[in-house]
Enzyme design. Structure first.
Site, PDB file in Angstrom:
ATOM      1  N   LYS A  13     -41.573  43.470  14.505  1.00 34.63           N
ATOM      2  CA  LYS A  13     -42.833  44.663  14.601  1.00 34.63           C
ATOM      3  C   LYS A  13     -43.909  43.867  15.338  1.00 34.63           C
ATOM      4  O   LYS A  13     -44.621  44.443  16.111  1.00 34.63           O
ATOM      5  CB  LYS A  13     -43.278  44.635  13.079  1.00 34.63           C
ATOM      6  CG  LYS A  13     -42.201  45.430  12.221  1.00 34.63           C
ATOM      7  CD  LYS A  13     -42.898  45.628  10.837  1.00 34.63           C
ATOM      8  CE  LYS A  13     -43.347  44.675   9.836  1.00 34.63           C
ATOM      9  NZ  LYS A  13     -42.341  43.757   9.329  1.00 34.63           N
ATOM     10  N   ARG A  88     -46.943  48.234   2.440  1.00 35.58           N
ATOM     11  CA  ARG A  88     -46.009  47.441   1.967  1.00 35.58           C
ATOM     12  C   ARG A  88     -45.293  48.016   0.750  1.00 35.58           C
ATOM     13  O   ARG A  88     -44.343  47.466   0.180  1.00 35.58           O
ATOM     14  CB  ARG A  88     -46.471  45.954   1.884  1.00 35.58           C
ATOM     15  CG  ARG A  88     -46.549  45.095   2.871  1.00 35.58           C
ATOM     16  CD  ARG A  88     -45.313  44.691   3.462  1.00 35.58           C
ATOM     17  NE  ARG A  88     -45.345  43.556   3.907  1.00 35.58           N
ATOM     18  CZ  ARG A  88     -45.459  42.578   4.803  1.00 35.58           C
ATOM     19  NH1 ARG A  88     -46.573  43.066   5.805  1.00 35.58           N
ATOM     20  NH2 ARG A  88     -45.409  41.347   4.938  1.00 35.58           N
ATOM     21  N   ARG A 127     -38.311  31.495  14.771  1.00 36.94           N
ATOM     22  CA  ARG A 127     -39.922  31.621  14.745  1.00 36.94           C
ATOM     23  C   ARG A 127     -40.477  30.383  14.256  1.00 36.94           C
ATOM     24  O   ARG A 127     -41.700  29.910  14.514  1.00 36.94           O
ATOM     25  CB  ARG A 127     -40.349  32.991  14.120  1.00 36.94           C
ATOM     26  CG  ARG A 127     -41.713  33.291  14.099  1.00 36.94           C
ATOM     27  CD  ARG A 127     -42.200  34.646  13.640  1.00 36.94           C
ATOM     28  NE  ARG A 127     -41.925  34.778  12.244  1.00 36.94           N
ATOM     29  CZ  ARG A 127     -42.158  35.834  11.406  1.00 36.94           C
ATOM     30  NH1 ARG A 127     -42.433  37.110  12.427  1.00 36.94           N
ATOM     31  NH2 ARG A 127     -42.019  35.913  10.198  1.00 36.94           N
ATOM     32  N   ARG A 133     -45.143  28.967  10.827  1.00 35.89           N
ATOM     33  CA  ARG A 133     -45.748  29.437   9.896  1.00 35.89           C
ATOM     34  C   ARG A 133     -45.611  29.004   8.482  1.00 35.89           C
ATOM     35  O   ARG A 133     -44.040  28.724   8.168  1.00 35.89           O
ATOM     36  CB  ARG A 133     -45.362  30.916  10.017  1.00 35.89           C
ATOM     37  CG  ARG A 133     -46.436  31.750  10.665  1.00 35.89           C
ATOM     38  CD  ARG A 133     -46.055  33.348  10.893  1.00 35.89           C
ATOM     39  NE  ARG A 133     -45.693  33.922   9.632  1.00 35.89           N
ATOM     40  CZ  ARG A 133     -45.725  35.243   9.514  1.00 35.89           C
ATOM     41  NH1 ARG A 133     -45.765  35.952  10.621  1.00 35.89           N
ATOM     42  NH2 ARG A 133     -45.402  36.170   8.263  1.00 35.89           N
ATOM     43  N   ARG A 144     -39.602  37.048   0.829  1.00 33.23           N
ATOM     44  CA  ARG A 144     -39.944  37.966   1.434  1.00 33.23           C
ATOM     45  C   ARG A 144     -39.232  39.156   1.632  1.00 33.23           C
ATOM     46  O   ARG A 144     -39.432  40.367   1.860  1.00 33.23           O
ATOM     47  CB  ARG A 144     -40.679  37.770   3.011  1.00 33.23           C
ATOM     48  CG  ARG A 144     -41.890  36.873   2.407  1.00 33.23           C
ATOM     49  CD  ARG A 144     -42.328  35.799   3.643  1.00 33.23           C
ATOM     50  NE  ARG A 144     -42.558  36.573   4.872  1.00 33.23           N
ATOM     51  CZ  ARG A 144     -42.339  36.239   6.023  1.00 33.23           C
ATOM     52  NH1 ARG A 144     -41.730  34.909   6.228  1.00 33.23           N
ATOM     53  NH2 ARG A 144     -42.634  36.720   7.044  1.00 33.23           N
TER      54      ARG A 144
HETATM   55  P1  AMP Z   1     -46.482  39.595   7.590  1.00 33.78           P
HETATM   56  O1  AMP Z   1     -47.426  38.781   9.045  1.00 33.78           O
HETATM   57  O2  AMP Z   1     -46.772  41.217   7.901  1.00 33.78           O
HETATM   58  O3  AMP Z   1     -45.178  39.065   7.615  1.00 33.78           O
HETATM   59  O4  AMP Z   1     -47.349  39.248   6.560  1.00 33.78           O
HETATM   60  C1  AMP Z   1     -47.354  37.912   6.009  1.00 33.78           C
HETATM   61  C2  AMP Z   1     -47.673  37.660   4.498  1.00 33.78           C
HETATM   62  O5  AMP Z   1     -49.164  38.332   4.403  1.00 33.78           O
HETATM   63  C3  AMP Z   1     -46.844  38.839   3.584  1.00 33.78           C
HETATM   64  O6  AMP Z   1     -45.983  37.887   3.158  1.00 33.78           O
HETATM   65  C4  AMP Z   1     -47.864  38.891   2.365  1.00 33.78           C
HETATM   66  O7  AMP Z   1     -48.236  37.701   1.527  1.00 33.78           O
HETATM   67  C5  AMP Z   1     -49.163  39.054   3.047  1.00 33.78           C
HETATM   68  N1  AMP Z   1     -49.398  40.771   3.345  1.00 33.78           N
HETATM   69  C6  AMP Z   1     -49.482  41.268   4.718  1.00 33.78           C
HETATM   70  N2  AMP Z   1     -49.572  42.538   4.778  1.00 33.78           N
HETATM   71  C7  AMP Z   1     -49.598  42.648   3.457  1.00 33.78           C
HETATM   72  C8  AMP Z   1     -49.720  44.102   2.799  1.00 33.78           C
HETATM   73  N3  AMP Z   1     -49.942  45.231   3.277  1.00 33.78           N
HETATM   74  N4  AMP Z   1     -49.989  44.111   1.380  1.00 33.78           N
HETATM   75  C9  AMP Z   1     -49.780  42.708   0.810  1.00 33.78           C
HETATM   76  N5  AMP Z   1     -49.659  41.601   1.213  1.00 33.78           N
HETATM   77  C10 AMP Z   1     -49.635  41.718   2.779  1.00 33.78           C
END
Ligand code: AMP
Length: 191
Positions: A13, A88, A127, A133, A144
């Site tokens: 994404k 989410r 990654r 990360r 996740r």
């Molecule tokens: P991502 O970069 O989108 O994979 O997000 C990394 C982490 O940020 C996720 O595993 C969540 O802990 C938090 N996070 C990102 N977007 C959201 C969201 N819309 N709602 C809740 N937590 C989020």
């Protein structure tokens, strides 16, 4: 173009959003990036979010919605946006629809990147080696993916029910996947 990108962690994404924002001339809004920036800046919100993110769980809906509203009301988002990592869960989906209705900017389409889970695990391992990360460890990735299946899959079903979901094969060269996403956008993209 107001677009939501859906797909499991590691489905591409973020990478696709970075490419598409140039094509569509709209900002890439990633709630994960917004949260990581808050963590890095050491804001009270960031401190609160960090432990939850490190565990691969979802940060509270209130916190994320507040950050999102602040971002989507900035002038550059008036032209549209590519939303990555939000919604989410179904509560966030409802909140997004209410926010966009308030802003008079209804969503055009939700694009889901389909990638088989074996490939996801491989990609995230790559990654992790590159970006370091903290939430890319095998254990957190499993959590996740579980959270995605349990909470985020229903969001895709919701968009499907209201006729806004398009599924795109996310396996292949970056350019090819970008082409597929562009081809899946509704006609408004050409305007
Ligand atoms: P991502 O970069 O989108 O994979 O997000 C990394 C982490 O940020 C996720 O595993 C969540 O802990 C938090 N996070 C990102 N977007 C959201 C969201 N819309 N709602 C809740 N937590 C989020």
């Amino acid at each position: 173009m107001r677009l939501v990108l859906l797909g499991a962690p590691g489905s591409g994404k973020g990478t696709q959003a970075e490419r598409l924002k140039k094509e569509l001339d709209v900002p890439h809004v990633s709630t994960g990036d917004l949260l990581r920036a808050a963590v890095k800046a050491g804001t009270p919100l960031g401190l609160k979010a960090k432990a939850v993110m490190d565990a691969g769980r979802l940060v509270s809906d209130d916190i994320v919605l507040g950050m999102l509203e602040e971002r989507l009301t900035q002038p550059d988002a008036a032209r549209g946006f590519i939303l990555d990592g939000y919604p989410r869960n179904l509560a966030q989906c409802t909140a997004l629809e209410a926010l966009l209705a308030k802003l008079g900017q209804p969503l055009d389409v939700a694009i889901k990147l389909d990638v088989p889970s074996e490939l996801i695990v491989e990609r995230i391992a790559g990654r992790a080696a590159k970006e370091g990360r903290v939430d890319d460890t095998p254990e957190t990735v499993r959590e996740r993916l579980r959270v995605y299946a349990e909470q985020t899959e229903p969001v895709a079903s919701h968009f499907e029910k209201i006729g806004k979901l398009r599924c795109v094969d996310g396996v292949g060269e970056l350019e090819e996947v970008s082409r597929r996403v562009l081809a899946a956008l509704p006609a408004i993209a050409a305007a």
